[in-house]
Design an enzyme around this catalytic site. Structure first.
Site, PDB file in Angstrom:
ATOM      1  N   SER A  60       0.829  -1.203   0.000  1.00  0.00           N
ATOM      2  CA  SER A  60       0.000   0.000   0.000  1.00  0.00           C
ATOM      3  C   SER A  60       0.867   1.259   0.000  1.00  0.00           C
ATOM      4  CB  SER A  60      -0.975  -0.026   1.180  1.00  0.00           C
ATOM      5  OG  SER A  60      -2.137  -0.744   0.835  1.00  0.00           O
ATOM      6  N   LYS A 102     -22.176  16.929   8.254  1.00  0.00           N
ATOM      7  CA  LYS A 102     -21.209  17.269   9.297  1.00  0.00           C
ATOM      8  C   LYS A 102     -20.849  16.065  10.170  1.00  0.00           C
ATOM      9  CE  LYS A 102     -18.487  20.128  11.353  1.00  0.00           C
ATOM     10  NZ  LYS A 102     -17.290  20.591  10.627  1.00  0.00           N
TER      11      LYS A 102
END
Length: 309
Positions: A114, A166
């Site tokens: 990765s 949010k």
């Protein structure tokens, strides 16, 4: 016989100087900095270990190697399953900047997957051990949903927010389909950035890369067959190769980044603190956010007994 004060003073000074240089020799033996006193051409070793959470130290080490005229080339020694996207990209950019001044090779240790593989792509050549775990060209986000657990224990939560997104990813409720799509778009964009790096540096077509860039990991031997790495060998092999590339004859002198301490007490306290931290906090927690990170559970299943990350 009468003692001459000047002779005894010189004798005492010599003893103090011998003691001082013996102390310096011992400390540099411990910290691996002794080779820094030689004037021969050197190969720098830049270690990248563990989950990548911050780029500061690695970037600083690379910059210092870039300024050192005696260091003719640098080997990145990567032993990492990846980590945060931003720090992985920052280290990648620092390596690309270093390559403007020095030749840089990559040596893969146990794991270079990765984000660890993204950084490796910045090297001029990549050398892996046959059994190195690498690849995992992918991106991932982690979230935890504790809504059902909270219901069982009788805990209720309320949220007051300024916008509907949010509290996206909040652990107190299930995500909506719209929120999942929004986050999927973020992950996909980060994934495309990763693909661009591999295509640009490894000269693999995007179509061919997408066939294997689905999060899977490979051995070093498999990765070489796929064009993800160039050679099979250990770090010594990489050092010898780089030494030949930069024109160093004979056994190359290798140097590691020098950690600066204000005093001897700082050094011993730092070492003691590092040892205690290793004993009490051996498992590394993964922060929330998008990561270039191989799945830790899957890696443990594939790893030999006793291997940790």
């Amino acid at each position: 016989m009468k003692r001459h004060p000047v002779i005894w003073g010189i004798f005492l000074l010599l003893i103090l100087l011998i003691g001082f240089f013996s102390l310096i020799y011992g400390v540099t033996s411990i910290t691996g900095m002794r080779d820094g006193f030689t004037t021969a051409d050197k190969i720098g070793i830049a270690p990248i270990d563990g989950v990548i959470k911050d780029s500061t130290d690695v970037v600083k080490n690379l910059q210092e190697f870039g300024k050192d005229d005696s260091v003719k080339g640098v080997v990145l020694r990567i032993n990492s399953p990846g980590g945060g996207v931003a720090p992985s990209q920052e280290i990648y950019e620092a390596v690309m900047e270093l390559r403007k001044k020095k030749r840089v090779l990559v040596s893969m240790s146990s794991v270079a997957a990765s984000g660890g593989y993204l950084i490796a792509c910045a090297g001029e050549k990549i050398i892996a051990n046959p059994g190195t775990l690498t690849g995992s060209v992918s991106a991932i986000m982690y979230f935890t949903n504790a809504e059902e657990l909270m219901k069982k224990v009788g805990v209720k939560a309320s949220t007051i927010k300024s916008g509907k997104y949010k509290d996206i990813g909040s652990p107190i409720r299930e995500m909506t389909g719209e929120e999942k799509a929004l986050l999927q778009g973020l992950v996909d964009d980060i994934y495309i950035q990763f693909l661009d790096v591999v295509v640009r540096n490894r000269r693999i077509s995007e179509e061919a890369l997408k066939q294997i860039a689905d999060g899977r990991i490979f051995t070093g031997k498999q990765a070489q067959q796929l064009g993800l790495v160039d050679y099979l060998g250990d770090m010594e092999y990489a050092v010898r190769m780089l030494a030949k590339m930069v024109g160093i004859s004979g056994e190359p002198v290798v140097v590691y980044p020098q950690k600066k301490y204000e005093s001897m007490l700082d050094y011993f306290f730092e070492r003691a603190g590092s040892t205690m931290a290793h004993v009490f906090f051996r498992d590394q927690t993964i922060p929330y956010g998008i990561h270039y990170l191989v799945d830790s559970y899957g890696l443990r299943m594939l790893a030999p007994a006793g291997m940790e990350q």
